[in-house]
Design a protein around this motif. Structure first.
Motif: not given
Length: 458
Positions: A453-458
């Motif tokens: 799972f990839t979650f974007y910080l910006k």
């Protein structure tokens, strides 16, 4: 009795009354303005005449020598002139046919100031007066009088014009207003006609959009958005019904068959227990299936009951692992947790916990016995990632894009021994989509699978 009128009729009536009020106010204002203007013109004329009479009077040695012929000189009719003694207020001289009904108030005349022209309205006459000093011998009052026929005739003509013009203006205003209302409501009537063609059996139809950016265009866009939401809702309800009927039919058939076989003859206690256990397992599967279907049938807004908050992803993952420890032990799997980067993430921790648990549970179920499941959290570029790696049966390449479909099971896991409903991956994807994240899968058959799972910080 209440009369129900259409909005167009109401607007036309309102338009008529507003136009009438505006025209009445305009006519009254014009009438008063013309009256004041005509009176000012009349007073200006009388002022010129009375000042001329004053000059003529002062040129003579005696008052009686003055010729009061300004009516002929100015060609102004009717014009009446007389000169009064300031003390007695008796006439000294006057023009012929001077109106006998012209009255004077002694106090008013006594208060007149010298060389100041004043005006007074009497009945249908306009009287101008001036007090002057005649060669230092005596004070006299000069009166110049005319009728108000000029004012009256001008205003009467204006009233005749109003009586003829105003009804015509109102007629054209009503016709024009009706045309404007018809043209304004035409797009709305077209929208209503199009909406009547849309029903629950075909919600894919949409209103025709316009190139303009006016309020009608905004209304069409909002209606189309509403239809899209309704279509999605109907599709979810229809899909839920279809999925539920399809997936619940098999366990119900098993329960029914198990009971029918058991009731054909007397059985031992162990046989009855086994039948009840089989039925209970199927009932649990039905319950889990219904709960999963209800979760997938909900809108995003229905799932997000709490506000977004900042949390540490490793803490959520650790909770999920702890809750699945017994499940992993039952399958003889060791769960290893590696945290390379501990960072805050903004989102919905309760939902993400469900997604992580589903992923770890799948990894445990499809791993070979006495192997590991590795859960790893790490940062890469501007994203925070969590990967779940197992060493199990793997997923065929042609099936990797299908595992997020509802009730899809790979061939090797199609049996019910896994205890799943085939909805876990669909739920997982929905939660990750809510967080605007991405999912990647790497898998080799009989070697293992890694889901990230990839979650974007910006």
């Amino acid at each position: 009795m209440k009369i129900n009128l259409s909005i167009k009729r109401k607007l036309l009536i309102y338009h008529f009354f507003i136009q009438t009020i505006v025209l009445v106010i305009f006519s009254f204002s014009l009438y008063k303005a013309l009256e004041i203007s005509t009176l000012d013109k009349l007073e200006a004329t009388l002022k010129v005449i009375i000042l001329d009479v004053t000059d003529d009077l002062l040129e003579n040695e005696k008052i009686t020598q003055t010729l009061l012929d300004e009516e002929k000189e100015y060609k102004y009719e009717p014009l009446y002139i007389r000169i009064l003694d300031n003390k007695t207020h008796q006439k000294i001289i006057q023009t012929e046919n001077f109106p006998s009904n012209i009255e004077h108030n002694d106090d008013y005349l006594n208060n007149l100031k010298e060389n100041i022209v004043t005006f007074e309205k009497q009945n249908s006459y306009l009287v101008s007066r001036i007090k002057i000093d005649f060669h230092g011998e005596q004070l006299v009052i000069i009166e110049a009088v005319t009728t108000k026929d000029m004012i009256t005739s001008t205003l009467e003509n204006l009233l005749y014009i109003f009586g003829f013009i105003l009804p015509i203006i109102l007629i054209f205003a009503v016709i024009g207003g009706n045309f404007v209302i018809y043209k304004s409501f035409l797009p709305i009537e077209n929208i209503l006609d199009e909406l009547k063609q849309i029903n629950a059996n075909d919600l894919s139809a949409r209103l025709k959009t316009r190139k303009t950016k006016d309020e009608i265009c905004q209304l069409i866009n909002e209606v189309n958005n509403l239809l899209s939401r309704l279509e999605n809702s109907f599709e979810r309800i229809s899909q839920f019904s279809s999925d539920a009927s399809h997936e619940l039919k098999t366990p119900l058939t098993i329960i029914k068959g198990e009971m029918e076989v058991t009731l054909r003859k007397d059985r031992s206690i162990d046989e009855y227990k086994e039948a009840l256990k089989t039925s209970l397992d199927e009932i649990c599967l039905i319950e889990q299936t219904i709960n999963d279907l209800l979760f997938l049938a909900k809108n995003e807004k229905d799932l997000i009951i709490d506000k977004q908050e900042n949390f540490y992803l490793d803490e959520i993952a650790d909770e999920a692992i702890n809750e699945l420890k017994n499940f992993a032990k039952l399958h003889k799997i060791e769960v290893s947790f590696v945290v390379e980067d501990s960072l805050e993430l903004k989102g919905f921790p309760n939902l993400l916990k469900i997604a992580i648990k589903n992923a770890i549970k799948n990894a445990i179920q499809f791993s070979f016995e006495n192997t590991k499941v590795i859960v790893k959290i790490f940062k890469k570029d501007d994203s925070l990632n969590i990967s779940i790696q197992d060493f199990g049966i793997g997923i065929a390449k042609n099936e990797q894009t299908k595992i997020f479909e509802k009730f899809y099971r790979t061939d090797k896991s199609r049996n019910k021994n896994s205890g799943g409903t085939g909805l876990g991956m669909s739920i997982l994807k929905k939660i990750v989509d809510i967080h605007k994240g991405d999912i990647t899968i790497k898998s080799i058959e009989n070697s293992g699978t890694t889901i990230t799972f990839t979650f974007y910080l910006k």
